[in-house]
Design a protein around this motif. Structure first.
Motif, PDB file in Angstrom:
ATOM      1  N   GLU A 260       0.836  -1.208   0.000  1.00 54.95           N
ATOM      2  CA  GLU A 260       0.000   0.000   0.000  1.00 54.95           C
ATOM      3  C   GLU A 260       0.867   1.253   0.000  1.00 54.95           C
ATOM      4  OE1 GLU A 260      -2.416  -0.439   3.458  1.00 54.95           O
ATOM      5  OE2 GLU A 260      -3.801  -1.891   2.529  1.00 54.95           O
ATOM      6  N   LYS A 261       1.953   1.198   0.722  1.00 53.80           N
ATOM      7  CA  LYS A 261       2.853   2.351   0.822  1.00 53.80           C
ATOM      8  C   LYS A 261       3.498   2.694  -0.522  1.00 53.80           C
ATOM      9  CE  LYS A 261       7.075   3.861   3.202  1.00 53.80           C
ATOM     10  NZ  LYS A 261       8.120   3.498   4.192  1.00 53.80           N
ATOM     11  N   TYR A 262       3.800   1.686  -1.319  1.00 53.77           N
ATOM     12  CA  TYR A 262       4.506   1.913  -2.578  1.00 53.77           C
ATOM     13  C   TYR A 262       3.586   1.830  -3.804  1.00 53.77           C
ATOM     14  CZ  TYR A 262       8.856   1.795   0.042  1.00 53.77           C
ATOM     15  OH  TYR A 262       9.868   2.085   0.921  1.00 53.77           O
ATOM     16  N   THR A 263       2.316   1.926  -3.582  1.00 56.41           N
ATOM     17  CA  THR A 263       1.360   1.925  -4.689  1.00 56.41           C
ATOM     18  C   THR A 263       0.877   3.351  -4.950  1.00 56.41           C
ATOM     19  OG1 THR A 263       0.624  -0.327  -4.219  1.00 56.41           O
ATOM     20  CG2 THR A 263      -0.863   1.069  -5.513  1.00 56.41           C
ATOM     21  N   SER A 264       1.003   3.768  -6.190  1.00 58.28           N
ATOM     22  CA  SER A 264       0.548   5.103  -6.590  1.00 58.28           C
ATOM     23  C   SER A 264      -0.261   4.988  -7.876  1.00 58.28           C
ATOM     24  CB  SER A 264       1.749   6.030  -6.817  1.00 58.28           C
ATOM     25  OG  SER A 264       1.328   7.312  -7.254  1.00 58.28           O
ATOM     26  N   ARG A 265      -1.465   5.560  -7.875  1.00 60.97           N
ATOM     27  CA  ARG A 265      -2.359   5.514  -9.034  1.00 60.97           C
ATOM     28  C   ARG A 265      -2.596   4.075  -9.493  1.00 60.97           C
ATOM     29  NH1 ARG A 265       0.141  10.521 -12.624  1.00 60.97           N
ATOM     30  NH2 ARG A 265      -0.229  12.181 -11.063  1.00 60.97           N
TER      31      ARG A 265
END
Length: 374
Positions: A260-265
């Motif tokens: 979740e921390k490294y997920t963008s768009r």
């Protein structure tokens, strides 16, 4: 004009070549970028799956180490051996205590125990030695041997002042008593070697548990979790407390939050995740050692059954000595050997069912430690 047309045409052709080359380079770059992303995704998936599966391996290995450490024999086997060694027991058709008294009466006193107070005193003193609280407090297989030695020492002492007890009587008595000593010595040897093997096996399991703790400490730190604090507690206490909280579900939750921390768009940046959490790679690569630890446990597990087989053979040999020396009848000895075989097989089945080594094998096979992540 013709020269100009030719020049322009050549320029246009060169421009087209450049454009085609740029397009080709662009496509190549895109493929490389995509393959790199796929590679990072593959690395991350491998690491994630390995560490999640390893979290369960830690728990299973610790549980099975504790179970094997707690094993000596079984209650039924212990009762069987204790009864064979008990001087008062008649499991083989005789009581050592009674036989010693009978030998004293027959060989030393020539059947004259009741004819004078002196001989009666020798019998009573012999019985007093046999029933001494000192021997009854022994927990090992030494009481019969200690009793035999004490009685012989007593009779040699009495012979100094009692001329009726001659050297030949003492030799004949010692010869008959030695038949029992041989049997109990063999039984004692079987028990001592089995006990030594168990203690060595337990020491190796303690060492394995220490190594497991060190390995777990490294992995937990890589996951940025609170490591188990040993303090003054035993290694078993420390790990038991830690595994109350450290479970497979908690590791899965860690990776869920990390993603979740490294997920963008809607897209997970695998490359950045791996770069900023480099310790995960090392945690994965260290799992080879964890697998080797499970192999070491397997060896100790198999060694236990080898010791039990050897113990079974030695006890049977001691029973055969009792038969060969005429202490017990062949039918009684064979019955006891069959009983011991059944108890030994029962112990094997009980331990195999309790530890369930296949459960550990199945879990370890899920760890793909052979693929080291660089």
């Amino acid at each position: 004009m013709k020269a100009q047309d030719t020049t322009i045409k050549k320029i246009l052709e060169e421009l087209q070549k450049v454009a085609d080359s740029d397009k080709q380079n662009s496509n190549t770059i895109q493929v490389l970028m995509q393959s790199r992303e796929i590679d990072n995704q593959t690395k991350y998936t491998l690491i994630k799956d390995n560490i999640i599966n390893a979290s369960e391996t830690y728990y299973l290995l610790n549980k099975k180490i504790i179970d094997l450490k707690s094993r000596t024999t079984t209650n039924n086997l212990d009762v069987f051996i204790t009864s064979l060694n008990n001087p008062e027991s008649k499991e083989l058709g005789f009581s050592l205590s009674d036989r010693i008294v009978e030998l004293v009466e027959k060989i030393i006193l020539k059947g004259k125990a009741d004819k004078n107070d002196r001989n009666g005193g020798i019998i009573e003193s012999t019985k007093s030695i046999i029933n001494s609280p000192i021997f009854k407090s022994f927990t090992s297989l030494t009481p019969p041997l200690a009793i035999a030695n004490s009685v012989m020492t007593f009779l040699h002492s009495v012979a100094q002042s009692n001329k009726a007890i001659n050297k030949k009587s003492l030799q004949d008595f010692g010869k008959e008593l030695n038949k029992y000593v041989i049997y109990y010595t063999a039984l004692n040897d079987a028990n001592q070697k089995f006990e030594f093997g168990l203690n060595f096996n337990k020491d190796q399991l303690n060492l394995l548990q220490d190594n497991l703790y060190d390995h777990l400490l490294f992995t937990v730190t890589a996951l940025k979790m609170t490591p188990p604090n040993r303090g003054n507690k035993t290694i078993a206490e420390t790990l038991n407390e830690f595994f109350i909280d450290f479970k497979k579900e908690k590791v899965i939750d860690y990776f869920t939050k990390l993603e979740e921390k490294y997920t963008s768009r809607g897209k997970l940046n695998y490359e950045k995740l791996l770069q900023e959490n480099a310790s995960l790679k090392e945690a994965n690569n260290q799992l080879e050692d964890l697998v080797l630890q499970t192999k070491r446990f397997e060896n100790l597990y198999n060694e236990y059954f080898s010791m039990l087989d050897s113990y079974h053979t030695k006890v049977n040999n001691s029973l055969k000595l009792a038969q060969d020396n005429g202490l017990a009848e062949k039918g009684i000895i064979e019955t006891k050997q069959n009983e011991f075989r059944g108890l030994k097989n029962e112990a094997v089945n009980e331990i195999q069912a309790s530890i369930n080594i296949r459960e550990l094998y199945t879990n370890v096979e899920k760890i793909k430690y052979r693929y080291r992540v660089l």
